[in-house]
Scaffold this motif. Structure first.
Motif, mmCIF file in Angstrom:
data_model
loop_
_atom_site.group_PDB
_atom_site.id
_atom_site.type_symbol
_atom_site.label_atom_id
_atom_site.label_comp_id
_atom_site.label_asym_id
_atom_site.label_seq_id
_atom_site.Cartn_x
_atom_site.Cartn_y
_atom_site.Cartn_z
ATOM 1 N N UNK A 77 75.231 10.484 35.468
ATOM 2 C CA UNK A 77 73.909 10.529 36.090
ATOM 3 C C UNK A 77 74.009 10.375 37.609
ATOM 4 N N UNK A 78 74.829 9.433 38.044
ATOM 5 C CA UNK A 78 75.003 9.213 39.484
ATOM 6 C C UNK A 78 75.619 10.441 40.137
ATOM 7 N N UNK A 79 76.668 10.993 39.531
ATOM 8 C CA UNK A 79 77.309 12.187 40.081
ATOM 9 C C UNK A 79 76.374 13.371 40.137
ATOM 10 N N UNK A 80 75.598 13.572 39.076
ATOM 11 C CA UNK A 80 74.621 14.661 39.054
ATOM 12 C C UNK A 80 73.526 14.467 40.084
ATOM 13 N N UNK A 81 73.103 13.216 40.261
ATOM 14 C CA UNK A 81 72.064 12.922 41.243
ATOM 15 C C UNK A 81 72.559 13.179 42.663
ATOM 16 N N UNK A 82 73.764 12.715 42.975
ATOM 17 C CA UNK A 82 74.322 12.936 44.317
ATOM 18 C C UNK A 82 74.532 14.425 44.564
ATOM 19 N N UNK A 118 80.956 12.259 39.586
ATOM 20 C CA UNK A 118 80.681 11.462 38.390
ATOM 21 C C UNK A 118 81.908 10.669 37.962
ATOM 22 N N UNK A 119 83.075 11.273 38.024
ATOM 23 C CA UNK A 119 84.306 10.564 37.658
ATOM 24 C C UNK A 119 84.565 9.422 38.639
ATOM 25 N N UNK A 120 84.380 9.685 39.927
ATOM 26 C CA UNK A 120 84.575 8.631 40.934
ATOM 27 C C UNK A 120 83.580 7.492 40.706
ATOM 28 N N UNK A 121 82.314 7.837 40.453
ATOM 29 C CA UNK A 121 81.302 6.813 40.193
ATOM 30 C C UNK A 121 81.644 6.017 38.938
ATOM 31 N N UNK A 122 82.115 6.688 37.906
ATOM 32 C CA UNK A 122 82.472 6.000 36.667
ATOM 33 C C UNK A 122 83.683 5.093 36.875
ATOM 34 N N UNK A 123 84.647 5.519 37.685
ATOM 35 C CA UNK A 123 85.806 4.671 37.980
ATOM 36 C C UNK A 123 85.348 3.397 38.677
ATOM 37 N N UNK A 124 84.456 3.536 39.651
ATOM 38 C CA UNK A 124 83.932 2.369 40.356
ATOM 39 C C UNK A 124 83.164 1.462 39.392
ATOM 40 N N UNK A 125 82.336 2.049 38.545
ATOM 41 C CA UNK A 125 81.552 1.257 37.594
ATOM 42 C C UNK A 125 82.440 0.544 36.578
ATOM 43 N N UNK A 126 83.415 1.261 36.023
ATOM 44 C CA UNK A 126 84.316 0.646 35.039
ATOM 45 C C UNK A 126 85.136 -0.460 35.704
ATOM 46 N N UNK A 127 85.621 -0.213 36.910
ATOM 47 C CA UNK A 127 86.384 -1.238 37.633
ATOM 48 C C UNK A 127 85.555 -2.469 37.926
ATOM 49 N N UNK A 128 84.325 -2.269 38.383
ATOM 50 C CA UNK A 128 83.442 -3.402 38.678
ATOM 51 C C UNK A 128 83.097 -4.172 37.411
ATOM 52 N N UNK A 129 82.804 -3.453 36.349
ATOM 53 C CA UNK A 129 82.462 -4.103 35.083
ATOM 54 C C UNK A 129 83.662 -4.868 34.526
ATOM 55 N N UNK A 130 84.839 -4.262 34.589
ATOM 56 C CA UNK A 130 86.049 -4.930 34.097
ATOM 57 C C UNK A 130 86.343 -6.176 34.925
ATOM 58 N N UNK A 131 86.116 -6.089 36.229
ATOM 59 C CA UNK A 131 86.320 -7.253 37.091
ATOM 60 C C UNK A 131 85.367 -8.384 36.753
ATOM 61 N N UNK A 132 84.106 -8.041 36.511
ATOM 62 C CA UNK A 132 83.131 -9.073 36.142
ATOM 63 C C UNK A 132 83.422 -9.629 34.754
ATOM 64 N N UNK A 133 83.826 -8.773 33.833
ATOM 65 C CA UNK A 133 84.144 -9.237 32.479
ATOM 66 C C UNK A 133 85.381 -10.117 32.499
#
Length: 91
Positions: free
Chosen positions: A43-48, A68-83
């Protein structure tokens, strides 16, 4: 419109899996969270890409896919860091 949303979900699932494979290290998050973050990244990649003027948000072209892949990498990394941080606090 329904097929656009279903297509975005399918592409998002692929993007989430790609983000998880590209991101180095072990991420201790569930596959459902990975896939959900992939859909969000799509969604983020499509929006940008639509802001840049390369297509519609549901029309995920090459630039939108890369974003979208770059946004997902950032999201997965941030989520994994918080988890990971919350797992360390419990121990």
């Amino acid at each position: 419109m329904l097929f656009d949303i279903l297509g975005l979900i399918v592409v998002g699932l692929i993007i989430g899996a790609l983000a998880r494979l590209i991101l180095p290290g072990k991420q201790s998050i569930s596959i459902v969270a990975t896939l959900a973050l992939g859909v969000l990244g799509a969604l983020i990649g499509g929006f940008i890409a639509s802001l840049i003027g390369t297509g519609d948000i549901f029309e995920l072209n090459v630039l939108g896919f890369v974003l979208a892949v770059v946004a997902a990498i950032v999201l997965v990394g941030a989520y994994a860091g918080m988890a990971g941080r919350s797992n360390r606090a419990v121990r």
